[in-house]
Design an enzyme around this catalytic site. Structure first.
Site, PDB file in Angstrom:
ATOM      1  CB  SER A 191      -5.141   3.464   0.768  1.00  0.00           C
ATOM      2  OG  SER A 191      -4.885   2.090   0.680  1.00  0.00           O
ATOM      3  CB  SER A 192      -6.868   1.114  -4.195  1.00  0.00           C
ATOM      4  OG  SER A 192      -6.046   1.978  -4.923  1.00  0.00           O
TER       5      SER A 192
ATOM      6  CD  GLU B 288      -3.835  -3.070   3.473  1.00  0.00           C
ATOM      7  OE1 GLU B 288      -4.100  -2.133   2.712  1.00  0.00           O
ATOM      8  OE2 GLU B 288      -4.700  -3.743   4.057  1.00  0.00           O
TER       9      GLU B 288
ATOM     10  CG  ASN C  29      -1.813   5.549  -0.571  1.00  0.00           C
ATOM     11  OD1 ASN C  29      -1.766   6.774  -0.722  1.00  0.00           O
ATOM     12  ND2 ASN C  29      -1.971   4.698  -1.559  1.00  0.00           N
TER      13      ASN C  29
ATOM     14  N   GLY D   1      -2.130  -3.971  -2.229  1.00  0.00           N
ATOM     15  CA  GLY D   1      -0.849  -4.648  -1.991  1.00  0.00           C
ATOM     16  C   GLY D   1      -0.846  -5.353  -0.646  1.00  0.00           C
TER      17      GLY D   1
ATOM     18  CB  THR E 225      -3.689   3.795  -7.597  1.00  0.00           C
ATOM     19  OG1 THR E 225      -4.113   2.698  -6.786  1.00  0.00           O
ATOM     20  CG2 THR E 225      -4.885   4.463  -8.213  1.00  0.00           C
TER      21      THR E 225
ATOM     22  CB  SER F  77      -0.889  -0.045   1.242  1.00  0.00           C
ATOM     23  OG  SER F  77      -1.676   1.100   1.259  1.00  0.00           O
ATOM     24  N   GLY F  78       0.592   2.146  -0.921  1.00  0.00           N
ATOM     25  CA  GLY F  78       1.336   3.398  -0.996  1.00  0.00           C
ATOM     26  C   GLY F  78       2.570   3.318  -1.885  1.00  0.00           C
TER      27      GLY F  78
HETATM   28  N1  ATP Z   1       5.126   8.080  -9.998  1.00  0.00           N
HETATM   29  C1  ATP Z   1       4.795   8.848  -8.988  1.00  0.00           C
HETATM   30  N2  ATP Z   1       5.173  10.137  -8.996  1.00  0.00           N
HETATM   31  C2  ATP Z   1       4.848  10.947  -7.980  1.00  0.00           C
HETATM   32  N3  ATP Z   1       4.153  10.547  -6.896  1.00  0.00           N
HETATM   33  C3  ATP Z   1       3.746   9.275  -6.823  1.00  0.00           C
HETATM   34  C4  ATP Z   1       4.044   8.363  -7.867  1.00  0.00           C
HETATM   35  N4  ATP Z   1       3.514   7.170  -7.555  1.00  0.00           N
HETATM   36  C5  ATP Z   1       2.920   7.349  -6.343  1.00  0.00           C
HETATM   37  N5  ATP Z   1       3.052   8.588  -5.907  1.00  0.00           N
HETATM   38  C6  ATP Z   1       2.530   9.162  -4.636  1.00  0.00           C
HETATM   39  O1  ATP Z   1       2.281   8.114  -3.774  1.00  0.00           O
HETATM   40  C7  ATP Z   1       0.941   8.095  -3.364  1.00  0.00           C
HETATM   41  C8  ATP Z   1       0.439   6.681  -3.253  1.00  0.00           C
HETATM   42  O2  ATP Z   1       0.391   6.068  -4.497  1.00  0.00           O
HETATM   43  P1  ATP Z   1      -0.755   5.065  -4.911  1.00  0.00           P
HETATM   44  O3  ATP Z   1      -2.045   5.542  -4.454  1.00  0.00           O
HETATM   45  O4  ATP Z   1      -0.564   4.804  -6.325  1.00  0.00           O
HETATM   46  O5  ATP Z   1      -0.355   3.802  -4.101  1.00  0.00           O
HETATM   47  P2  ATP Z   1      -0.945   2.349  -4.217  1.00  0.00           P
HETATM   48  O6  ATP Z   1       0.189   1.471  -4.489  1.00  0.00           O
HETATM   49  O7  ATP Z   1      -2.063   2.339  -5.174  1.00  0.00           O
HETATM   50  O8  ATP Z   1      -1.457   2.087  -2.790  1.00  0.00           O
HETATM   51  P3  ATP Z   1      -2.726   1.282  -2.320  1.00  0.00           P
HETATM   52  O9  ATP Z   1      -2.374  -0.157  -2.355  1.00  0.00           O
HETATM   53  O10 ATP Z   1      -2.918   1.763  -0.945  1.00  0.00           O
HETATM   54  O11 ATP Z   1      -3.828   1.660  -3.195  1.00  0.00           O
HETATM   55  C9  ATP Z   1       0.197   8.869  -4.425  1.00  0.00           C
HETATM   56  O12 ATP Z   1      -0.928   9.462  -3.901  1.00  0.00           O
HETATM   57  C10 ATP Z   1       1.229   9.890  -4.836  1.00  0.00           C
HETATM   58  O13 ATP Z   1       1.237  10.970  -3.955  1.00  0.00           O
HETATM   59 MG    MG Z   2      -4.000   2.101  -5.036  1.00  0.00          MG
END
Ligand code: ATP
Ligand code: MG
Length: 1059
Positions: free
Chosen positions: A194-195, A422, A191, A420, A146, A141-142
């Site tokens: 977070s999804s 957790e 996050n 992811g 996404t 997560s994070g």
């Molecule tokens: N390529 C990137 N460039 C800049 N910031 C990023 C990038 N990827 C992620 N982030 C930052 O990290 C945060 C978390 O990313 P994201 O929501 O994609 O995580 P995730 O892997 O989908 O987590 P989860 O499993 O909780 O959904 C985003 O809100 C953003 O602020």
């Molecule tokens: Mg996500």
């Protein structure tokens, strides 16, 4: 070749055409480019492919490489074709349109590692191989899953071809994200966005490669969040967005206040505001997105009614009556709920406080206690929200559905962005499901990665020892195995009669899987572990680490039960969305629905099937720190992720056998210049060529292996050394290539010029030849017509001869034009053809008239006078007198004697009488014919013979009977006067040297043109008183005038013109 080397760096890669981690490698030219740049970039910014790490087994080296690159903002690195991405937690300028263009249609290895390279590779594979693709994004997560999936979607939206319809689909695909995120994402400790659901999205492409549709499958929404949030976490974004952003009017309608603190479901985490989130502007985005996706205003209203209802439900307060039965203390919420959901308030109230039991066929309402009532209420909230979320996904799917029924043959790229792995302080049923899901994905990853790698070695006949890796199948089995797996046991506990509880479930677990190496409970654990485990927990040793799960709530959550009477109320709702969400059939269906875990297990199995049917590509996301900070590289955290993501294993597998593999032709093509035997071309078998080459390069036997079609190189350094040698060699090659190229380009320029010249020549010759041919054809035609015309020339005008006839006429006229007579005397005239005889005659006359006319117009009065005299002379003498022709060219003069030659007395005697002509003459006496010089003067009325100053004889013209003259060339003439005129002494015999001129003047002056007699032989004249004299004329050799013996005057004159 590669141009960028700095930030973006370059990437050294296997010659894959497929990005998936199948190390199936296919030769490609791109390898050249990437190796080169990898060499230049490998020290400063680490290697762009972990496979290039010298010490590939060292986790430290691996992490150091990640760190080096992370420092340089190089967040992407490959392991073969798997993309490792480290969340930068800051905006990097690497997602611009320019970047997209740079990656579009370019081979994976020609550019630095990037999401876009992976996206583009999948896209191209889909298009060229027509095989469905999927991109699996994993990480905790994070870690940025996404974000990655959104960027990939954007990449396709921008770079794929588009039509009007496609543009709408693109917009909807893109806009589905904010909507789903609003309803399915929440701020967690890990996050801010977070999804809380799993998402698999298919993007459908038509044969032209344009996105034409999409389909989303959602997985297990974390519904418990609707009613409860851990400290520091929030409920789903949509609640806050609505409260913060919703218009006053709307809020009033929904009965909401603009203060999240007012709602029980929003205060549990004590975190209504998050600095990184702007709920108000997000609200606007979501509202707009709903419209783009195709929600009508009514639908939006109904959707928001449901969201507001959930908040009102949360605020339903129970009071305990003395009996312990729950009752609702305030009906404010119920009123709102009744209105918003379109249900009967009383029925709802009852349903929220009672449970319907069917005993012996009879329905009984059993009151609930406080705790039961709260959980019934929460169950309703979760059910309403959960089902609405599913409805939302379906609605989006309907709007993304490709409507053209005739075209079913699309290809898809699937994007998997699923929660992811957790681990929290307290992990529950949700974490159990999420982590189980990650086990399954890891399983898929291992399967595909190792299997294909091994297959390749086998196919190439390379002996290799299988790499030891942890296969997590054992854990998957532990969870999902039929009858013996944790899920089966959980279901069993849920279904069995009796007082099953979470604890009995735990005990059952201990009984059944207690001996499993990956399963521990407090009871089964050793002393050390016991310290960190609660009695109500079980621990699973996941591939990614150990997780303790608290069994509390497992049964309830798995049962996911909603009391029947609550279901009934919902089925009666007038809200159209709820109506679709709660189906009446559910009420009559006696069959117990599958438990949540079983449903999830089934959906995962289906997902695996979907993924297995496609070519996968992997993006492994890593989270650099727990504090969401940019630039912080938390080594411990990263090491942990590297470990559980299996990246080291991945690398090891990749490197176990050989770091590099390359098809023989590619290897030879690239390095052949390093060996004289293979340069410039190797004629023999490819394998022999490669063997010769590596021998020349001094490869040691342990450094490489020759397979059936590929060379396998064990260490990167071997290849680097070869690359360095090539780098040096390239300079000399460049010179050769330059020279060759210049030669070639000049030659082709010349050739082009030459070809052009030849082309022009050929054209021109062609034109000339065609013209010639045409002329010949015309000539032949003409000749043929001529001949025909000639044959038919005597016939009536007919098609056969008309040309000929016309031509004859035409040519006559043209000839005439060229040969017209030059003057009136020129009598030449071309002979006309028979048909033009008459016309010719007319023309000739006209021509003559014209010439005469022109001539006449030109002549002066003097000349006219001259001509008139000459005409008269001609009339009188032409063909009559022998010396006439001689006189013709001599001009007549006005007088042969001027004033001084005539005696003044004579002039005086003439008085006013104007003299018209004077000429010296010889007078022959009438008797004796003596010649005496005299002057003959002509006036208007008479001719006068003058001797010196005396007017010897004056002959009035009236008296002049005539004039006689001979036909010979002499100049004698006789002026005849009447014999009875006494004033006269008889006819006068005169001789003039200009006899023609003189007599013409006389004839004119005296008007005696018809009285000039030209005699042959002799002239008789009167001498006076009836006597006559005779002049005999004879032709002779010279002029002789003398008195003959017969008394006649004999004149001999030479013959000048023979007649
Ligand atoms: N390529 C990137 N460039 C800049 N910031 C990023 C990038 N990827 C992620 N982030 C930052 O990290 C945060 C978390 O990313 P994201 O929501 O994609 O995580 P995730 O892997 O989908 O987590 P989860 O499993 O909780 O959904 C985003 O809100 C953003 O602020
Ligand atoms: Mg996500």
């Amino acid at each position: 070749m590669i141009s960028e080397a700095h930030n973006t760096g370059q990437y050294l890669i296997f010659n894959t055409t497929k990005i998936l981690d199948k190390p199936v490698v296919v030769a490609s030219d791109g390898v050249r480019a990437m190796m080169e740049s990898a060499l230049t970039a490998r020290d400063r910014v680490g290697v762009q492919d972990f496979v290039l790490l010298e010490n590939h087994t060292s986790e430290a080296a691996f992490i150091e490489n990640l760190r080096k690159r992370f420092k340089e903002n190089l967040i992407y690195t490959y392991i073969g074709s798997v993309l490792v991405s480290v969340n930068p937690y800051k905006d990097l300028e690497i997602y611009t349109k320019n970047h997209m263009e740079r990656y579009r249609g370019v081979n994976f290895y020609e550019v630095s590692p990037h999401l876009y390279a992976v996206s583009d590779n999948s896209y191209r594979s889909m298009r060229t191989e027509r095989k469905d693709q999927c991109i699996l994004i994993s990480g905790e997560s994070g870690a940025g899953k996404t974000e990655a999936s959104k960027k990939i979607l954007q990449y396709y939206a921008v770079t794929c071809p588009a039509s009007e319809h496609v543009q709408t689909i693109k917009d909807r695909l893109l806009q589905s994200n904010p909507v789903l995120e609003a309803f399915g994402n929440a701020k967690t400790l890990r996050n801010d966005n977070s999804s809380r659901f799993g998402k698999y999205m298919d993007i459908q492409f038509d044969f032209k490669g344009a996105p034409v549709g999409g389909h989303i499958i959602n997985y297990l929404l974390e519904k418990s969040r609707v009613v409860h949030q851990n400290h520091g976490e929030r409920n789903f974004h949509i609640f806050y967005q609505l409260i913060e952003g919703g218009e006053e009017d709307l809020l009033r309608r929904l009965g909401l206040e603009r203060n999240p603190q007012q709602y029980q479901y929003l205060v549990k985490g004590n975190c209504p505001k998050v600095s990184s989130i702007n709920d108000r502007s997000d609200w606007k985005v979501v509202r707009k997105a709903l419209t783009v996706i195709g929600f009508s205003e009514d639908e939006v209203e109904e959707l928001l009614n449901i969201i507001a209802s959930v908040l009102h439900l949360g605020n339903v307060q129970y009071g305990g009556e003395d009996s312990g039965n729950a009752c609702i203390t305030s009906d404010t919420q119920i009123k709102y709920l009744a209105r918003l959901l379109g249900v009967n308030g009383t029925v709802l109230t009852e349903a929220l406080t009672h449970k319907k039991i069917i005993a012996k066929g009879e329905e009984l309402m059993s009151p609930l206690n406080l705790e039961q009532a709260s959980s019934a209420r929460d169950a309703l909230s979760k059910a309403v929200y959960g089902r609405t979320f599913t409805w939302l996904v379906n609605k989006i799917n309907a709007s993304l559905a490709y409507t053209d029924d005739s075209y079913k043959n699309w290809s898809v790229i699937g994007l998997l962005d699923i929660y992811g792995f957790e681990v929290f302080q307290n992990n529950s049923f949700e974490q159990f499901c999420i982590n189980y899901c990650n086990e399954k994905l890891q399983q898929l990853f291992i399967e595909l990665t190792l299997k294909s790698e091994q297959e390749e070695y086998e196919a190439e006949g390379i002996t290799w020892e299988p790499v030891q890796y942890f296969n997590n199948k054992i854990i998957c089995d532990l969870v999902e195995e039929k009858f013996k797996g944790i899920i089966s046991i959980l279901d069993e506990e849920c279904l069995r009669p009796g007082d099953a509880s979470d604890i009995t479930f735990l005990e059952k677990l201990e009984d059944t899987v207690g001996g499993h190496p990956h399963f521990v409970t407090h009871k089964l654990a050793d002393g050390k572990t016991r310290k960190v485990m609660g009695r109500d927990e079980f621990r699973l040793l996941h591939y990614a680490g150990e997780v303790n799960y608290n069994v509390n709530g497992f049964l309830d959550k798995n049962n996911d039960l909603l009391f029947r009477n609550l279901k009934e109320v919902m089925c009666m709702s007038e809200n159209k969305i709820l109506n679709q969400c709660f189906d009446r059939e559910e009420l009559t269906d006696k069959k117990r629905p599958d438990t949540a875990a079983t449903q999830f297990k089934a959906s995962l199995a289906k997902l695996m099937e979907i993924l297995m049917s496609k070519e996968p590509s992997y993006i492994r996301c890593i989270k650099p720190n727990d504090s969401k900070q940019a630039g912080r590289f938390d080594e411990v955290l990263i090491r942990h992720q590297v470990k559980y993501l299996g990246l080291m294993e991945n690398l090891r597998v990749r490197r176990a056998g050989f770091a590099y593999r390359r098809r023989y032709e590619v290897f030879l093509q690239r390095y052949k210049s390093l060996c004289p035997d293979t340069w410039p071309n190797w004629r023999g078998k490819l394998a022999d060529g490669v063997a010769t080459l590596v021998k020349h390069l001094g490869y040691k036997p342990e450094e490489y292996k020759l397979g059936r079609s590929k060379i396998f190189i064990r260490f990167p350094k071997t290849l680097f050394a070869t690359e360095d040698a090539l780098e040096t060699r390239k300079h000399s090659l460049a010179t050769i290539v330059q020279a060759q190229w210049r030669g070639y380009s000049q030659k082709s320029k010349y050739q082009k010029l030459r070809n052009s010249a030849i082309g022009i020549q050929a054209w021109w010759r062609g034109i000339l030849a065609r013209r010639r041919a045409q002329r010949r054809r015309q000539a032949a035609d003409t000749i043929r017509r001529f001949i025909k015309g000639f044959i038919y020339r005597h016939q009536e005008r007919c098609p056969e001869n008309e040309y000929f006839l016309d031509y004859v006429r035409y040519s006559f006229l043209m000839k005439l034009r060229r040969n017209l007579p030059k003057n009136v005397l020129d009598k030449s005239w071309p002979t006309p053809p028979a048909a033009l005889t008459e016309a010719s005659e007319h023309l000739r006359k006209m021509c003559m008239q014209n010439m005469v006319w022109t001539y006449c117009k030109r002549i002066s009065p003097e000349w006219k006078h001259q001509m008139e005299q000459k005409m008269i002379a001609s009339e009188i003498f032409k063909d009559k007198k022998d010396n006439y022709p001689q006189s013709v060219p001599k001009l007549f003069v006005s007088t042969r004697l001027n004033g001084e030659e005539i005696n003044p007395k004579v002039l005086q005697a003439l008085g006013t009488e104007k003299m018209k002509y004077a000429v010296p003459v010889t007078k022959y006496d009438r008797k004796g014919y003596k010649a005496r010089p005299r002057q003959l003067l002509l006036t208007a009325n008479c001719a006068i013979i003058v001797e010196e100053a005396k007017l010897k004889q004056r002959i009035d013209y009236k008296a002049l009977k005539g004039v006689s003259v001979s036909s010979l060339s002499d100049g004698l003439f006789v002026l005849h006067v009447p014999s009875d005129d006494n004033k006269q002494k008889g006819d006068v015999v005169l001789q003039s040297d200009h006899v023609i001129e003189t007599l013409t003047k006389v004839a004119i002056c005296a008007d005696k043109i018809n009285n000039i007699n030209i005699n042959q032989g002799s002239i008789t004249f009167t001498v006076g008183q009836g006597k006559e004299g005779i002049i005999d004329f004879t032709p002779g050799s010279e002029l002789l005038v003398a008195k003959a013996k017969n008394g006649h005057l004999s004149v001999t004159a030479p013959r000048l013109n023979s007649r």
